[in-house]
Design a protein around this motif. Structure first.
Motif: not given
Length: 312
Positions: A113, A256, A279
């Motif tokens: 991320c 997410s 994901s």
């Protein structure tokens, strides 16, 4: 901080997975095994090509190889355990194993991320300051950025995992998921977790929205710089260098945001399992495809390696 209790009568958990039907599990096993192998082999190929071809020894491809390592770690943290459970009559995972799986999955996911911000910064420097690209993104800075994202991701995951697994679990011990996912495990705690959920929600906002905001800010500047390019061919080339990153970021952040920032009233275990699977597994498999299909340098490196092995 919030209060935690240091006692638990649960020593293992049961992961429900996707089905209790042995026949269906065999079919799913084959599908998930193929997806897992495609993900690992595809990302592994990207890493090998970047290592072997000296023309790809630039910050952009260095970061791409790190992304491939993160993708491989992301699927390996969960899928092998899922495959074992699909062929086994037992779906048990020890308390320690659950702790470790949650930590590794969270660490790699959080690092990825944050790492997308680094990749966006790389594109920003390449397009806005092309003549100073290698000077700004020198190897010393590249290594520090990578180490910083890994340390940040695994530290944040350690905090989250520690306080989740320190909750008291008195039973039941059945997790309605295919791996030890934080919210699913927390639902089994025999105490009120509302405050912990609120803290977790605000942490998720910070962890997801801050990197996403930085990525969007980078691409605003990138777009402004591209529009100043007079040549149509030059603008097209500049946009194409960013397209792969934009696609991958979209595939990562969309599920997410839904999973970690949606209201608790919309929680659906079965739907969440499918979205997490996309994901986790599908995105990791598609990332090397997206980059290789849209990248001439990667395709050229692949052809060069094949020709070299054939002795051409």
């Amino acid at each position: 901080m919030f209060p935690v209790l240091n006692h638990s009568s649960v020593t293992e958990f049961v992961l429900l997975g996707f089905s209790n039907d042995p026949a269906l599990n065999k079919i799913l096993f084959i599908i998930f095994l193929l997806l897992y192998l495609c993900s690992v082999l595809g990302n592994g190929l990207i890493i090998i090509l970047i290592c072997l071809d000296s023309h790809l020894h630039t910050p952009m491809y260095f970061f791409l190889s790190i992304l491939s390592i993160l993708d491989m770690g992301h699927v390996t943290a969960t899928v092998p355990q899922l495959l074992v459970h699909m062929l086994s009559s037992s779906k048990l995972i020890s308390f320690t194993g659950c702790w470790l799986q949650m930590y590794l999955f969270g660490g790699v996911g959080l690092a990825e991320c944050i790492f997308f911000v680094v990749m966006a910064y790389d594109r920003y420097v390449a397009i806005c300051f092309p003549l100073r690209y290698m000077l700004i993104l020198n190897w010393n800075l590249c290594v520090r950025l990578v180490v910083g994202t890994w340390v940040s991701g695994f530290f944040l995951s350690l905090v989250h995992t520690y306080f989740t697994m320190k909750l008291p679990f008195c039973g039941p011990n059945i997790i309605n998921h295919y791996f030890c996912e934080g919210p699913s495990v927390r639902n089994l705690a025999c105490m009120d977790t509302h405050f912990i959920e609120m803290v977790d929600f605000f942490m998720s906002i910070f962890i997801v929205l801050v990197p996403l905001s930085l990525i969007l800010a980078s691409y605003v500047r990138i777009t402004m710089a591209i529009l100043k390019i007079k040549s149509t061919q030059g603008r097209h080339k500049a946009f194409s260098t960013c397209a792969s990153h934009v696609i991958v970021v979209t595939m990562f952040y969309t599920p997410s945001i839904y999973i970690y920032l949606r209201p608790n009233s919309n929680y659906s275990p079965e739907r969440d399992k499918l979205i997490t699977l996309f994901s986790n597994m599908v995105t990791s498999m598609l990332n090397p495809v997206v980059y290789s299909l849209r990248n001439k340098d990667i395709k050229a490196a692949f052809i060069k390696v094949v020709m070299r092995n054939r002795g051409v």
